[in-house]
Design a protein around this motif. Structure first.
Motif, PDB file in Angstrom:
ATOM      1  N   GLN A 165       0.829  -1.201   0.000  1.00  0.00           N
ATOM      2  CA  GLN A 165       0.000   0.000   0.000  1.00  0.00           C
ATOM      3  C   GLN A 165       0.871   1.262   0.000  1.00  0.00           C
ATOM      4  O   GLN A 165       0.564   2.238  -0.685  1.00  0.00           O
ATOM      5  N   ALA A 166       1.929   1.211   0.794  1.00  0.00           N
ATOM      6  CA  ALA A 166       2.816   2.373   0.889  1.00  0.00           C
ATOM      7  C   ALA A 166       3.482   2.678  -0.449  1.00  0.00           C
ATOM      8  O   ALA A 166       3.618   3.844  -0.838  1.00  0.00           O
ATOM      9  N   LEU A 167       3.884   1.653  -1.155  1.00  0.00           N
ATOM     10  CA  LEU A 167       4.531   1.842  -2.454  1.00  0.00           C
ATOM     11  C   LEU A 167       3.569   2.512  -3.433  1.00  0.00           C
ATOM     12  O   LEU A 167       3.945   3.427  -4.176  1.00  0.00           O
ATOM     13  N   LYS A 168       2.324   2.079  -3.403  1.00  0.00           N
ATOM     14  CA  LYS A 168       1.313   2.650  -4.292  1.00  0.00           C
ATOM     15  C   LYS A 168       0.953   4.075  -3.884  1.00  0.00           C
ATOM     16  O   LYS A 168       0.817   4.969  -4.728  1.00  0.00           O
ATOM     17  N   SER A 169       0.815   4.303  -2.584  1.00  0.00           N
ATOM     18  CA  SER A 169       0.378   5.613  -2.090  1.00  0.00           C
ATOM     19  C   SER A 169       1.477   6.665  -2.183  1.00  0.00           C
ATOM     20  O   SER A 169       1.187   7.856  -2.361  1.00  0.00           O
ATOM     21  N   SER A 170       2.715   6.260  -2.047  1.00  0.00           N
ATOM     22  CA  SER A 170       3.819   7.219  -2.006  1.00  0.00           C
ATOM     23  C   SER A 170       3.948   8.017  -3.298  1.00  0.00           C
ATOM     24  O   SER A 170       4.475   9.132  -3.310  1.00  0.00           O
ATOM     25  N   LYS A 171       3.450   7.466  -4.396  1.00  0.00           N
ATOM     26  CA  LYS A 171       3.534   8.164  -5.678  1.00  0.00           C
ATOM     27  C   LYS A 171       2.744   9.463  -5.671  1.00  0.00           C
ATOM     28  O   LYS A 171       3.060  10.395  -6.407  1.00  0.00           O
ATOM     29  N   TRP A 172       1.684   9.505  -4.820  1.00  0.00           N
ATOM     30  CA  TRP A 172       0.821  10.681  -4.799  1.00  0.00           C
ATOM     31  C   TRP A 172       1.371  11.796  -3.904  1.00  0.00           C
ATOM     32  O   TRP A 172       0.928  12.945  -4.015  1.00  0.00           O
ATOM     33  N   ILE A 173       2.284  11.445  -3.039  1.00  0.00           N
ATOM     34  CA  ILE A 173       2.775  12.452  -2.089  1.00  0.00           C
ATOM     35  C   ILE A 173       4.302  12.474  -2.057  1.00  0.00           C
ATOM     36  O   ILE A 173       4.913  12.790  -1.036  1.00  0.00           O
ATOM     37  N   SER A 174       4.905  12.160  -3.167  1.00  0.00           N
ATOM     38  CA  SER A 174       6.371  12.088  -3.225  1.00  0.00           C
ATOM     39  C   SER A 174       7.030  13.454  -3.020  1.00  0.00           C
ATOM     40  O   SER A 174       8.228  13.527  -2.742  1.00  0.00           O
ATOM     41  N   HIS A 175       6.252  14.529  -3.149  1.00  0.00           N
ATOM     42  CA  HIS A 175       6.820  15.863  -2.992  1.00  0.00           C
ATOM     43  C   HIS A 175       7.055  16.238  -1.536  1.00  0.00           C
ATOM     44  O   HIS A 175       7.743  17.217  -1.248  1.00  0.00           O
ATOM     45  N   LEU A 176       6.478  15.475  -0.592  1.00  0.00           N
ATOM     46  CA  LEU A 176       6.672  15.782   0.825  1.00  0.00           C
ATOM     47  C   LEU A 176       8.129  15.558   1.210  1.00  0.00           C
ATOM     48  O   LEU A 176       8.702  14.502   0.924  1.00  0.00           O
ATOM     49  N   LYS A 177       8.729  16.539   1.880  1.00  0.00           N
ATOM     50  CA  LYS A 177      10.141  16.464   2.246  1.00  0.00           C
ATOM     51  C   LYS A 177      10.368  16.287   3.745  1.00  0.00           C
ATOM     52  O   LYS A 177      11.476  15.962   4.159  1.00  0.00           O
ATOM     53  N   HIS A 178       9.341  16.524   4.560  1.00  0.00           N
ATOM     54  CA  HIS A 178       9.473  16.314   6.005  1.00  0.00           C
ATOM     55  C   HIS A 178       8.098  15.992   6.582  1.00  0.00           C
ATOM     56  O   HIS A 178       7.057  16.260   5.959  1.00  0.00           O
ATOM     57  N   PRO A 179       8.036  15.405   7.771  1.00  0.00           N
ATOM     58  CA  PRO A 179       6.788  14.869   8.308  1.00  0.00           C
ATOM     59  C   PRO A 179       5.925  15.856   9.089  1.00  0.00           C
ATOM     60  O   PRO A 179       4.952  15.430   9.705  1.00  0.00           O
ATOM     61  N   SER A 180       6.244  17.130   9.075  1.00  0.00           N
ATOM     62  CA  SER A 180       5.507  18.055   9.929  1.00  0.00           C
ATOM     63  C   SER A 180       4.013  18.081   9.604  1.00  0.00           C
ATOM     64  O   SER A 180       3.167  17.938  10.496  1.00  0.00           O
ATOM     65  N   ASN A 181       3.676  18.247   8.336  1.00  0.00           N
ATOM     66  CA  ASN A 181       2.250  18.307   7.978  1.00  0.00           C
ATOM     67  C   ASN A 181       1.570  16.946   8.137  1.00  0.00           C
ATOM     68  O   ASN A 181       0.474  16.865   8.711  1.00  0.00           O
ATOM     69  N   PRO A 182       2.169  15.851   7.659  1.00  0.00           N
ATOM     70  CA  PRO A 182       1.557  14.539   7.904  1.00  0.00           C
ATOM     71  C   PRO A 182       1.352  14.250   9.388  1.00  0.00           C
ATOM     72  O   PRO A 182       0.317  13.698   9.778  1.00  0.00           O
TER      73      PRO A 182
END
Length: 395
Positions: free
Chosen positions: A61-78
């Motif tokens: 699931q992570a491999l599939k989902s990561s394509k949509w949010i690959s621009h995130l550079k740090h975890p503050s917002n998540p």
């Protein structure tokens, strides 16, 4: 940063404490979280690992989902979003479900987008658990500013939030289609046909999908219903409209041509569709197998099936075959000298079938009920039962 992440994870694993429906817990307010996480992570942010370790997704699931949010550079917002979801009352498993379905939720602005949606829904009278349920089912629609107006409209249509959420489970597009351009025209046409959504007591996938289909397509479906001569007062009318509305013209044409290839005349097809239009929605495999069984095993002819097309909708393995085997068994024992109506045998309720054709003969043929139950479960033991009873009679 590491300590903050640990605090969020531990909070996700604990049951949420009750809070006001209109406010976020101060401990996890978006402003505090965002200000506390402005520092840059000491190591590069690995989004796929974050989805697995922090959000609870599987590696696939992570491999599939990561394509949509690959621009995130740090975890503050998540991190802020996860804290928001936990504070809303979602469990860790539910958070994983939400993120897997809509990974871009991790990019949402808690203060400007998510928190205002909660406040708007609370103003509508939704409880915090209701808002959590809607978040899980609504997916990305929760982030849209139109959510309140759309939800208010659909609750008025369905009569209650629970009824609407049942429909949303089946048709997730209900919150995304235009109310003015799609929903209202479709509802108006359905009402003209005597179909009211609020009258539906059981979840109906076909009806719920009609609400978001193209109004032009729905009008074309109504035209087809009239072309087949299905009268508006007949019970088949709504079934025909639902069937034609959710199927493409190509699919309908293909299934009509399939019946013709299998020996059906145009008159037989028209008669069958007038009585049970849902047969045009069956898969090619289902049509072929049903006809092979009804014609080859039961011995029915096409004109009979055309008059009783509902036979094609019943399960062969769990209904038609077990009942046909039992009746043949009883006939072989001399209990039926006259031919019986297979349609009446097939359509009678299970309890009535047991009462009329199984229980009266259980004493004479021990194991009959068990053999029938096994047959309904896909394990056919009629030959074994026949041999057993013959041995007992001859001993």
């Amino acid at each position: 940063m590491i300590h903050l992440r640990k605090r969020i994870l531990s909070h996700l694993l604990r049951p949420p404490s009750p809070v006001s429906a209109a406010h976020i817990s101060p401990l996890f307010s978006p402003h505090r979280l965002l200000s506390a996480t402005k520092c840059v992570a000491p190591n590069p942010f690995a989004i796929e690992d974050y989805l697995v370790s922090t959000c609870g997704l599987t590696r696939e699931q992570a491999l599939k989902s990561s394509k949509w949010i690959s621009h995130l550079k740090h975890p503050s917002n998540p991190d802020a979003v996860l804290a928001f979801l936990s504070d809303l009352g979602l469990s860790r498993a539910e958070v994983a479900t939400v993120v897997a379905k809509d990974p871009r939720v991790l990019c949402a602005d808690v203060g400007r987008t998510l928190a205002p949606r909660v406040a708007e829904l609370a103003d509508l009278g939704l409880s915090r658990p209701d808002i959590a349920r809607l978040f899980i089912l609504g997916q990305n629609h929760f982030r849209h500013s139109s959510l309140r107006l759309n939800l208010e409209f659909w609750i008025s249509v369905f009569g209650s939030l629970d009824q609407f959420l049942q429909a949303l489970k089946i048709n997730g597009a209900l919150l995304s289609k235009s109310i003015e351009k799609v929903a209202k025209p479709n509802l108006a046409l359905l009402e003209e046909c005597g179909i009211s959504v609020s009258d539906v007591t059981n979840p109906n996938a076909f009806l719920y999908r009609m609400l978001t289909t193209s109004p032009k397509h729905l009008q074309e479906a109504l035209t087809r219903v009239h072309e087949f001569g299905i009268h508006p007062s007949s019970s088949a009318f709504s079934r025909g409209l639902r069937t034609f509305a959710v199927l493409s013209s190509e699919k309908l044409t293909k299934n009509i041509q399939l019946l013709e290839k299998l020996g059906w005349s145009r008159d037989a097809i028209s008669l069958a569709v007038r009585r049970e239009p849902t047969i045009l929605g069956l898969t090619e495999e289902r049509v072929r197998r049903s006809l092979e069984f009804l014609i080859g095993d039961v011995g029915l002819e096409i004109p009979y099936i055309a008059r009783m097309p509902a036979l094609m909708n019943y399960s062969i393995d769990r209904r038609l075959l077990p009942r046909n085997c039992l009746m043949n068994f009883l006939k072989a024992k001399g209990l039926f000298s006259a031919e019986f109506s297979f349609f009446s045998i097939a359509t009678i309720s299970n309890e009535k079938f047991l009462h009329k054709y199984v229980r009266p003969y259980e004493e004479s043929f021990p194991g009959l009920a068990a053999a029938f139950a096994s047959s309904c479960a896909g394990k056919h033991q009629w030959e074994q039962l026949y041999e057993t009873t013959c041995k007992k009679r001859n001993s």
